[in-house]
Design an enzyme around this catalytic site. Structure first.
Site, short mmCIF file in Angstrom:
data_model
loop_
_atom_site.label_atom_id
_atom_site.label_comp_id
_atom_site.label_asym_id
_atom_site.label_seq_id
_atom_site.Cartn_x
_atom_site.Cartn_y
_atom_site.Cartn_z
N GLY A 7 4.91 -3.69 24.03
CA GLY A 7 4.75 -4.41 22.77
C GLY A 7 6.05 -4.41 22.00
O GLY A 7 6.44 -3.39 21.43
N ASN A 105 -1.45 2.05 14.55
CA ASN A 105 -2.18 2.31 13.32
C ASN A 105 -3.66 2.50 13.59
O ASN A 105 -4.20 2.00 14.57
CB ASN A 105 -2.01 1.15 12.34
CG ASN A 105 -0.65 1.16 11.67
OD1 ASN A 105 -0.10 2.20 11.38
ND2 ASN A 105 -0.11 -0.03 11.44
N LYS A 189 -2.51 8.83 7.09
CA LYS A 189 -2.05 7.44 7.21
C LYS A 189 -3.23 6.48 7.15
O LYS A 189 -3.11 5.38 6.59
CB LYS A 189 -1.28 7.28 8.54
CG LYS A 189 -0.80 5.86 8.84
CD LYS A 189 0.42 5.49 8.03
CE LYS A 189 0.90 4.06 8.33
NZ LYS A 189 1.37 3.87 9.71
N ASN A 193 -3.33 3.52 4.54
CA ASN A 193 -3.43 2.12 4.94
C ASN A 193 -4.75 1.48 4.50
O ASN A 193 -4.77 0.31 4.12
CB ASN A 193 -3.30 2.00 6.46
CG ASN A 193 -1.87 2.03 6.92
OD1 ASN A 193 -0.96 1.72 6.16
ND2 ASN A 193 -1.65 2.41 8.16
N ASN A 197 -3.57 -1.64 2.52
CA ASN A 197 -3.37 -2.83 3.35
C ASN A 197 -4.33 -3.98 3.07
O ASN A 197 -3.91 -5.12 2.87
CB ASN A 197 -3.44 -2.44 4.83
CG ASN A 197 -2.13 -1.87 5.33
OD1 ASN A 197 -1.30 -1.42 4.54
ND2 ASN A 197 -1.95 -1.88 6.63
#
Length: 312
Positions: A7, A105, A189, A193, A197
């Site tokens: 990726g 994530n 995290k 997020n 987000n």
């Protein structure tokens, strides 16, 4: 080390460029539509980790093209919704000593990878620097909140080996440390997020704007409180005594250095891509349903993001 980056989005480009510029043997896998835009296998990064250019040893569009089975490390940096597909694709590439590091994530990636290739091969990471693609093969590191943290949640990989990988990352200019508490740190995290987000994507604003307004703070506070309730029911260890303690740290320490940052979810929606909402708030909703717990704010936020995806 022979390293494969699966990726070459923003994060993968940062890893690949930094590690190759540092002298490692680095291969990459990217999508067919991007391969023609990467000239001479050369990647570039700019921003907070400095300016670097590097020509990878090779770039492929599928794991079947890779003949070399003597890889030391595979770094998976795809979106969470592609994890299961990618882990199955790299399974045939695993040599006797190949390790897989998840640079992703959200919740569920470790669980998926471990079930397919075994915990003894899987390294979990918490990454809290932000990067964006300027154009294919060029990424900019826009925010850096803390070191990369790597570890094996079930103590299935020797600490000596983890420290060796951390040393290679540090040499490459990727600040990294090893922690036995990587799973709890990753949940930090997830909290971060999940609060920022989706709201940033829905309202099309940066993190600082979300923290500035009382209305969005109330929503973020409730998102975090609900996640703590789910973690308690599921017996998931967090690094905080309660949600109020985390929120103090969140507003005082985490948001200020990332105030100008727009979430990746915002860019995904702008570019007509699927978001990772199911690895954040959506994953929390699924966990809550397993214990018959109501978390209406996370459920509403998840639904709003999914509608937003379909409106672009």
């Amino acid at each position: 080390m022979k390293i494969l980056i699966f990726g070459l989005g923003a994060l993968g480009t940062v890893f690949a460029t930094s590690l190759k510029a540092s002298g490692e043997t680095v291969f990459g896998i990217t999508k067919d539509k991007y391969i023609g835009k990467i000239r001479n296998k050369t990647l570039e990064i700019k921003g907070l980790f400095g300016e670097k250019r590097a020509q990878l040893d090779n770039i492929f569009t599928s794991s079947e093209q890779i003949q070399d089975r003597d890889l030391d490390l595979i770094i998976v940096s795809v979106k969470a919704y592609d994890t299961e597909i990618v882990i199955n694709q790299i399974k045939p590439l695993l040599g006797q000593n190949t390790l897989v590091l998840l640079a992703q994530n959200g919740y569920g990636n470790y669980e998926i990878a471990s079930s397919v290739i075994g915990k003894e091969r899987v390294i979990l990471s918490r990454i809290i620097f932000g990067a964006k693609i300027v154009e294919p093969a060029i990424a900019e590191v826009t925010v850096f909140a803390d070191d990369i943290v790597i570890g094996q949640p079930d103590n299935m990989i020797p600490e000596k080996k983890l420290n060796e990988i951390a040393d290679i990352f540090n040499k490459a200019g990727l600040p990294t440390r090893v922690s036995k508490e990587v799973y709890a740190i990753l949940w930090d995290k997830i909290l971060y997020n999940s609060a920022l987000n989706p709201l940033g994507a829905i309202l099309e604003c940066n993190y600082g704007t979300l923290a500035k307004h009382e209305e969005t703070r109330k929503i973020m506070n409730k998102i975090v409180e609900e996640i703590f309730n789910v973690a308690k029911f599921k017996k998931i260890k967090l690094n905080w005594a309660d949600y109020k303690e985390y929120l103090n740290y969140f507003y005082e320490k985490l948001v200020p250095p990332t105030a100008k940052h727009f979430p990746s979810m915002y860019y995904d929606i702008k570019n007509g891509k699927k978001t990772e909402i199911d690895a954040f708030n959506g994953a929390i909703v699924k966990l809550a349903k397993q214990c018959n717990l109501s978390i209406p704010v996370n459920e509403t936020i998840t639904n709003l993001v999914k509608v937003k995806e379909n409106l672009i």
